[in-house]
Design a protein around this motif. Sequence first.
Motif, short mmCIF file in Angstrom:
data_model
loop_
_atom_site.label_atom_id
_atom_site.label_comp_id
_atom_site.label_asym_id
_atom_site.label_seq_id
_atom_site.Cartn_x
_atom_site.Cartn_y
_atom_site.Cartn_z
N GLU A 24 1.16 -1.22 0.03
CA GLU A 24 0.05 0.13 -0.35
C GLU A 24 0.97 1.69 -0.21
O GLU A 24 -0.18 2.28 -0.66
N HIS A 25 2.55 1.06 0.83
CA HIS A 25 3.11 2.77 0.81
C HIS A 25 4.33 2.12 0.19
O HIS A 25 5.21 3.31 0.12
N GLY A 26 3.79 1.43 -1.01
CA GLY A 26 5.40 1.61 -1.76
C GLY A 26 6.26 0.83 -1.86
O GLY A 26 7.81 1.18 -1.84
N GLY A 27 6.29 -0.22 -0.48
CA GLY A 27 7.53 -0.31 0.09
C GLY A 27 7.46 0.05 1.67
O GLY A 27 6.74 0.63 2.30
N SER A 28 8.29 -0.84 2.47
CA SER A 28 8.66 0.02 4.07
C SER A 28 10.06 -0.35 4.58
O SER A 28 10.17 -1.33 4.06
N GLU A 29 10.26 0.48 5.67
CA GLU A 29 11.49 -0.01 7.01
C GLU A 29 10.80 -0.30 8.16
O GLU A 29 9.52 -0.09 8.43
N GLY A 30 11.01 -1.44 8.94
CA GLY A 30 10.91 -0.70 9.96
C GLY A 30 11.61 -0.62 11.62
O GLY A 30 12.94 -0.45 11.21
N HIS A 31 11.33 -0.42 12.70
CA HIS A 31 11.95 -1.16 13.51
C HIS A 31 11.08 -1.65 15.02
O HIS A 31 9.82 -2.03 15.23
N LEU A 32 11.83 -2.47 15.56
CA LEU A 32 11.00 -3.52 16.64
C LEU A 32 11.41 -2.72 17.94
O LEU A 32 12.54 -2.33 18.64
N ALA A 33 10.28 -2.22 18.89
CA ALA A 33 10.51 -2.28 19.90
C ALA A 33 10.03 -2.62 20.93
O ALA A 33 8.46 -2.76 20.79
N HIS A 34 10.19 -2.92 22.21
CA HIS A 34 10.11 -4.11 23.63
C HIS A 34 8.68 -3.07 24.09
O HIS A 34 9.03 -1.46 24.04
N GLY A 79 17.06 9.70 13.58
CA GLY A 79 16.88 11.17 13.31
C GLY A 79 16.37 10.96 11.64
O GLY A 79 15.52 11.31 11.32
N GLU A 80 17.55 10.25 11.17
CA GLU A 80 17.25 10.04 9.71
C GLU A 80 15.95 8.96 9.56
O GLU A 80 15.70 9.28 8.22
N PHE A 81 15.87 7.24 10.34
CA PHE A 81 14.89 7.22 10.12
C PHE A 81 12.93 8.06 10.27
O PHE A 81 12.12 7.84 9.18
N ALA A 82 13.46 9.34 11.09
CA ALA A 82 12.22 9.42 12.20
C ALA A 82 11.82 10.30 10.96
O ALA A 82 10.88 10.43 10.57
#
Length: 106
Positions: A24-34, A79-82
């Motif tokens: 839906e968003h043309g690809g994605s990246e992620g982060h795992l947070a406890h 910062g870069e990812f955000a």
Amino acid sequence: MAETKQAERKAAKLAKEIKAFSKEHGGSEGHLAHIGQAGTRIVLVGSDGGWGDLVAPTYAIAQQAAEKAGLTLHEEFDGEFAAKVATGPYEWSRMAGIQIGGPSNG
């Protein structure tokens, strides 16, 4: 054995949702947070700046889901990812609402 099958099914379901978000968003990246006893949040950021999250019951299941979906994971939400997250008037008013009497988050 039943717990392992249940964990695999949950990871597969989450992977399917990650793939749908990515499509839906043309690809994605992620982060795992406890997030404590609630499990692990899978934060998703689309190539178009759209964002969302999913919650897995454990870090291992979140990691497995990300791998199954082919999700690129960042070690930190720095910062870069955000900066890839697109925020609009709605998000700003919600964030400001907590501080300066805008719309409540409740």
